[in-house]
Design a protein around this motif. Structure first.
Motif, short mmCIF file in Angstrom:
data_model
loop_
_atom_site.label_atom_id
_atom_site.label_comp_id
_atom_site.label_asym_id
_atom_site.label_seq_id
_atom_site.Cartn_x
_atom_site.Cartn_y
_atom_site.Cartn_z
N TRP A 67 2.78 24.37 17.64
CA TRP A 67 3.71 25.37 17.10
C TRP A 67 3.96 26.48 18.13
N ARG A 77 16.16 24.62 15.60
CA ARG A 77 16.21 23.50 14.66
C ARG A 77 16.98 22.31 15.22
N PHE A 95 3.53 16.23 12.52
CA PHE A 95 3.35 17.27 11.51
C PHE A 95 3.91 18.61 12.01
N ALA A 98 7.55 18.40 11.78
CA ALA A 98 8.02 18.36 10.38
C ALA A 98 8.02 19.74 9.75
N THR A 99 7.18 20.65 10.26
CA THR A 99 7.02 21.95 9.63
C THR A 99 7.54 23.11 10.47
N TYR A 100 7.81 22.87 11.74
CA TYR A 100 8.33 23.94 12.60
C TYR A 100 9.76 24.27 12.15
N LYS A 101 9.99 25.52 11.77
CA LYS A 101 11.29 25.93 11.23
C LYS A 101 11.77 25.00 10.12
N ARG A 102 10.82 24.55 9.33
CA ARG A 102 11.05 23.60 8.22
C ARG A 102 11.59 22.25 8.68
N GLY A 103 11.28 21.90 9.94
CA GLY A 103 11.57 20.53 10.35
C GLY A 103 12.54 20.38 11.49
N LYS A 124 3.99 8.89 8.45
CA LYS A 124 2.84 9.68 8.00
C LYS A 124 2.40 10.59 9.14
N THR A 125 2.39 11.88 8.88
CA THR A 125 1.93 12.83 9.88
C THR A 125 0.82 13.66 9.28
N ILE A 136 -4.38 17.12 5.29
CA ILE A 136 -3.14 17.91 5.24
C ILE A 136 -2.09 17.15 6.06
N GLY A 137 -0.91 17.04 5.53
CA GLY A 137 0.12 16.29 6.26
C GLY A 137 1.44 16.29 5.54
N ALA A 138 2.36 15.52 6.08
CA ALA A 138 3.69 15.42 5.49
C ALA A 138 4.24 14.03 5.79
N PHE A 139 5.11 13.57 4.93
CA PHE A 139 5.88 12.37 5.23
C PHE A 139 7.14 12.81 5.98
#
Lengths: 353, 353
Positions: A67, A77, A95, A98-103, A124-125, A136-139
């Protein structure tokens, strides 16, 4: 956005058409310190982050470094993060993206066999947290996965075997598509001759195709995708007991080894609970004894392993143990709840080999 | 899963049919310490986490507290996290839920006007990182948003005004749907008489309906949803300058205030660049002078504010400043790139009022 998954023999000519869609100042790379890139490939990126990665460093601190790197280089973005490394790195980079500035977009360039056939496909992240693997993760799907088999030439043998275990798992899930079956083609592959690349790329391609088909049918693992968890309920417990006890040994105890041991335990239960034929269990056991060696855990670890299984994120309910088992090759059965005593029996079987 | 958004007069009877679908041991709540729940509502949850929240505590440490809470209580993927609080809390809880075990269900129960009309609808979750507001986050929709207006009875006046500013923003985006227009209905609302709830609930419902319609058309903010960013390019810079300089004052400098000041700057540019009528700018300025007071920044902050705007995550390219402007009420124009000197002019206008 159209997603791309490709096996290529020239990394630069494979990556550049993917990256040309982005503002060059917004194309950045995070790379495992064990991987070298050619000058022409390096020149594709406006900024480089090099991380030392292993399972013990798959934590929030490493995610924060990615990040921070993205923020320092003012990635917007519209940017893209390319992840070059093994599954630990591509999971964390995915991951972070996927999460930096909401993706933002990311591209996976897996450099280990395990990452090629497993981690880098399917979206899978995540990272390890609270002593639990990938808790902790996100698809989040990469915009492209670029497989460059020459990375495997410098892969240590145990890393190769780790990846091959996930290929074996994939073979157990598939009975169609090719003749002979993927499982039989994998058993025919000569693990004593891995230096020669011939024959491996088609197997990699088949494994990715099987996984992509399963993931496309169930991207967020509500049902069918759980088939891919074969070997992972017992396998994750083996990985976690080492994470909890701080015993990450250097290279002997990779994810694929844990999955292989987990598959043996789960095939044992598949035989006793679902009447699965014994043959694949015997074939896997032979491969284990010949190439992988026995697991380093022992019977006295059993209770702690079972406690860890009860916390597995695959469980639908607290303290229930949920597995994928096999009725026969090509016929996985998801959501099989097993009792602690059945788990104990399977661990005993594994440790007795 | 069907999503639900409702305004209710009895919180218990509204929440229980939503939560009854989950294993009772898997229904947990994270609640802002400033909010009290009745015993009957409290009894709906198997575990409670109470957090003190404000903008300065919207960081990774608070997110980790929620992850730890979920792990400690062995919440599985089938669990649900209910978030009761203002937007800071619902944003962080939504992110924690979106990433815990790669995503569990969550329900928003916003307790401030700002959270009711803005944060709790639309699925934007996240936290502040690297000195930037909401720089890490995820798009993840709550399974339900439950609005219980009696929470507003104890809301401090400046918190009410903060939420009302987002309602005003929504009014500027909408010219249809009701007669008179939402904007005119909002201007008619008597801000000196907020204690009496009458008239507010229909306005809240209208604002949520406008936002839901925009979000449904563009859930991940590729285009149309950017209309909702009106006031936020300038507004975020005002918030960030305080975050960077450690000047979070106690309650005077809430998100909606920053958005209101941002809207005035952006309406100023809308007039000069897009020929927007001056009337809404004048109406907003009057509301500011009468109820909100002038911004606490001054001309000497201008260069730092512009530098922060160039890092905004809404920018498509590095160092470009991207705004939503207005051609007239109900006609936002997204992706308007403005120059640093235009930004400076708008700040000067705002600070001269």
């Amino acid at each position: 956005m159209q997603r791309v998954s490709m096996i290529c023999t020239d990394l630069h000519s494979c990556l550049s058409p993917i990256l040309v869609k982005y503002d060059p100042s917004q194309v950045v790379v995070v790379r495992d310190s064990k991987v070298e890139l050619s000058p022409s490939v390096s020149a594709l990126f406006s900024a480089h982050l090099v991380l030392e990665t292993d399972e013990s460093r798959k934590g929030i601190e490493s995610v924060e470094r990615i990040w921070d790197f993205l923020l320092e280089h003012h990635v917007t973005r519209s940017g893209v993060l390319v992840a070059v490394g093994g599954g630990v790195l591509t999971d964390m980079a995915g991951f972070a993206a996927a999460t930096y500035k909401r993706g933002i977009a990311y591209v996976n360039v897996p450099t280990t066999l395990l990452a090629m056939v497993d981690a880098s496909t399917g979206g899978k992240t995540g990272f390890n947290y609270g002593g639990l693997k990938n808790s902790i993760g996100a698809f989040c799907q990469p915009v492209a996965t670029v497989i460059y088999p020459p990375f495997l030439k410098t892969l240590p043998p145990h890393e190769f075997l780790s990846g091959f275990a996930e290929m074996l798992k994939t073979g157990l899930l598939e009975s169609e598509g090719t003749t002979p079956r993927l499982w039989d083609r994998l058993l025919q592959y000569d693990l004593d001759q891995v230096e020669s690349d011939e024959g491996l790329s088609p197997l990699i391609a088949s494994c990715i195709a099987v996984k992509e088909r399963i993931v496309a049918a169930d991207p967020t693992e509500k049902g069918l995708r759980k088939a891919l968890n074969l070997g992972h309920t017992f396998g994750h417990a083996l990985e976690e007991i080492q994470m909890v006890n701080g015993q990450w040994s250097n290279g002997k105890w990779l994810h694929g080894y844990a999955v292989l041991y987990g598959m043996i335990a789960e095939l044992y239960l598949s035989v006793s609970l679902l009447g699965c034929p014994r043959e694949p269990l015997q074939q896997l056991t032979q491969l284990m004894l010949h190439y992988y060696g026995k697991p380093q855990c022992k019977c006295s670890d059993r209770e702690q392993l079972i406690a860890l299984m009860r916390q597995d994120k695959k469980n639908e309910r607290t303290a229930e143990i949920n597995c994928t088992l096999l009725r026969r090759i090509g016929e996985p059965v998801i959501n099989q709840v097993i009792t602690p005593s059945q788990a104990a029996e399977a661990w005993d079987y594994l440790f007795s080999l």
